[in-house]
Design a protein around this motif. Structure first.
Motif, mmCIF file in Angstrom:
data_model
loop_
_atom_site.group_PDB
_atom_site.id
_atom_site.type_symbol
_atom_site.label_atom_id
_atom_site.label_comp_id
_atom_site.label_asym_id
_atom_site.label_seq_id
_atom_site.Cartn_x
_atom_site.Cartn_y
_atom_site.Cartn_z
ATOM 1 N N SER A 138 40.030 -9.024 12.526
ATOM 2 C CA SER A 138 41.391 -9.095 12.007
ATOM 3 C C SER A 138 42.319 -8.578 13.107
ATOM 4 O O SER A 138 41.878 -8.290 14.212
ATOM 5 C CB SER A 138 41.530 -8.242 10.735
ATOM 6 N N SER A 139 43.585 -8.436 12.792
ATOM 7 C CA SER A 139 44.542 -7.978 13.798
ATOM 8 C C SER A 139 44.310 -6.539 14.214
ATOM 9 O O SER A 139 44.817 -6.088 15.239
ATOM 10 C CB SER A 139 45.970 -8.132 13.258
ATOM 11 N N HIS A 140 43.534 -5.773 13.422
ATOM 12 C CA HIS A 140 43.325 -4.361 13.732
ATOM 13 C C HIS A 140 41.850 -3.967 13.776
ATOM 14 O O HIS A 140 41.536 -2.792 13.810
ATOM 15 C CB HIS A 140 44.044 -3.496 12.692
ATOM 16 N N LEU A 141 40.939 -4.936 13.766
ATOM 17 C CA LEU A 141 39.523 -4.608 13.738
ATOM 18 C C LEU A 141 38.718 -5.587 14.586
ATOM 19 O O LEU A 141 38.886 -6.805 14.467
ATOM 20 C CB LEU A 141 38.995 -4.635 12.296
ATOM 21 N N ALA A 142 37.873 -5.038 15.460
ATOM 22 C CA ALA A 142 36.911 -5.850 16.210
ATOM 23 C C ALA A 142 35.560 -5.182 16.086
ATOM 24 O O ALA A 142 35.461 -3.947 16.093
ATOM 25 C CB ALA A 142 37.321 -5.960 17.675
ATOM 26 N N ILE A 143 34.512 -5.960 15.939
ATOM 27 C CA ILE A 143 33.186 -5.396 15.717
ATOM 28 C C ILE A 143 32.197 -5.917 16.754
ATOM 29 O O ILE A 143 32.347 -7.017 17.280
ATOM 30 C CB ILE A 143 32.652 -5.710 14.307
ATOM 31 N N ALA A 144 31.179 -5.109 17.009
ATOM 32 C CA ALA A 144 30.097 -5.537 17.877
ATOM 33 C C ALA A 144 28.902 -6.072 17.089
ATOM 34 O O ALA A 144 28.238 -6.998 17.534
ATOM 35 C CB ALA A 144 29.665 -4.390 18.774
ATOM 36 N N PRO A 145 28.580 -5.509 15.904
ATOM 37 C CA PRO A 145 27.395 -5.972 15.191
ATOM 38 C C PRO A 145 27.526 -7.437 14.766
ATOM 39 O O PRO A 145 28.526 -7.828 14.163
ATOM 40 C CB PRO A 145 27.342 -5.058 13.953
ATOM 41 N N PRO A 146 26.529 -8.269 15.060
ATOM 42 C CA PRO A 146 26.566 -9.656 14.602
ATOM 43 C C PRO A 146 26.344 -9.735 13.095
ATOM 44 O O PRO A 146 25.554 -8.978 12.531
ATOM 45 C CB PRO A 146 25.413 -10.319 15.374
ATOM 46 N N VAL A 147 27.064 -10.645 12.444
ATOM 47 C CA VAL A 147 27.036 -10.784 10.990
ATOM 48 C C VAL A 147 26.343 -12.095 10.602
ATOM 49 O O VAL A 147 26.730 -13.169 11.051
ATOM 50 C CB VAL A 147 28.464 -10.764 10.411
ATOM 51 N N SER A 148 25.319 -11.982 9.762
ATOM 52 C CA SER A 148 24.618 -13.151 9.230
ATOM 53 C C SER A 148 25.040 -13.365 7.778
ATOM 54 O O SER A 148 25.129 -12.413 7.006
ATOM 55 C CB SER A 148 23.101 -12.946 9.278
#
Length: 271
Positions: A28-38
């Motif tokens: 989103s505009s305020h969240l970035a993640i490293a874990p891949p999502v299945s």
């Protein structure tokens, strides 16, 4: 806002990049993640509904696992047309629980999301589930009756049955759930080692909800809106499946707790 102020003439610190920055996915505009999502989608003869389901899935997810329950329509081909990289897992057994277990085994992501193929769930809500997990929860549990949730699909009989069964689980296992029999959930992959799923039918959702509490995992309820199935008829039978859920509750109550439980819910909703 920063907790300190720097003098105006202070030397600027060198720019430091995050390690492995390329693997971070903007959510989103305020969240970035490293874990891949299945995302795991059990489906049987859902060709007409899949376009609505896939349209709502965010483009930042790592993979889609479609578990095909021996469909006689174009479910598999439609899925491949809509999501060319989809992984199709042929289901060898029967029942929703069996399909989910097969799908979970095929996942390569660190976060797993389970969602129905009938068009009743909005894939756009996945961001709320993932936000809860990266913020500290082990298991993000969808709820149609938490503040902000809702349902267009439950009959009065099913609502009553769900309410009674939810109250029984809360009483017997020290949980604080607002919704028990709902299949929109997400969790860290490591949770599978602690809940050891071993059932075939619709009762799988209740079994998961009970075992995460018994395992002492941190659970966050996520408000979710359930829409009407778009095409086709559900295989759910209120009385038959309600009795199967009750048997699971009684069976789990007689078994030993895995370890001392933490609070069943983390307070506050992630939006």
């Amino acid at each position: 806002m920063s907790s300190f102020l720097r003098p105006a003439d202070a030397e600027e610190p060198p720019l430091t990049l995050l390690p492995d920055q390329a693997v971070y996915r903007p959510v989103s505009s305020h969240l970035a993640i490293a874990p891949p999502v299945s995302v795991v989608i059990p489906a049987m003869n859902e060709a007409e509904n899949l376009p609505y389901v896939f349209k709502t899935l965010p483009d930042w997810i790592h993979e889609v696992i479609l578990v095909d329950g021996n469909s006689t329509d174009d479910t598999v081909q439609v899925a491949r047309d809509l999501w060319p990289d989809v992984t199709v897992v042929p289901q060898r057994g029967k029942g929703k629980g069996d399909a989910l277990i097969s799908g979970f085994a095929a996942c390569t992501g660190e976060i797993i999301v389970m969602i129905d193929a009938d068009g009743s769930a909005d894939g756009g809500e996945i961001v709320s589930y993932v936000s809860a997990l990266v913020s500290g929860a082990d298991f993000a549990k969808g709820s149609r009756f938490a503040n902000g949730g809702g349902t267009d699909d439950m009959t009065p009989v099913r609502k009553l049955g769900n309410r009674v069964l939810t109250a029984v689980v809360n009483t017997k296992f020290g949980a604080r759930y607002t919704d028990l029999c709902y299949g929109y959930n997400a969790f860290w992959r490591h949770c599978l080692d602690e809940i050891a799923l071993d059932c075939a039918g619709f009762e799988v959702e209740t079994l998961m909800n009970i075992r995460v509490v018994k395992a002492g995992l941190r659970v966050q309820e996520i408000p979710s809106h359930e829409y009407n199935r778009i095409h086709g008829v559900s295989n759910l039978r209120a009385v038959r499946d309600g009795l199967r859920v009750l048997r699971v509750i009684l069976s789990e109550r007689s078994s030993r707790r895995n370890r001392a439980a933490r609070p069943a819910l983390i307070t506050g909703n992630v939006r």
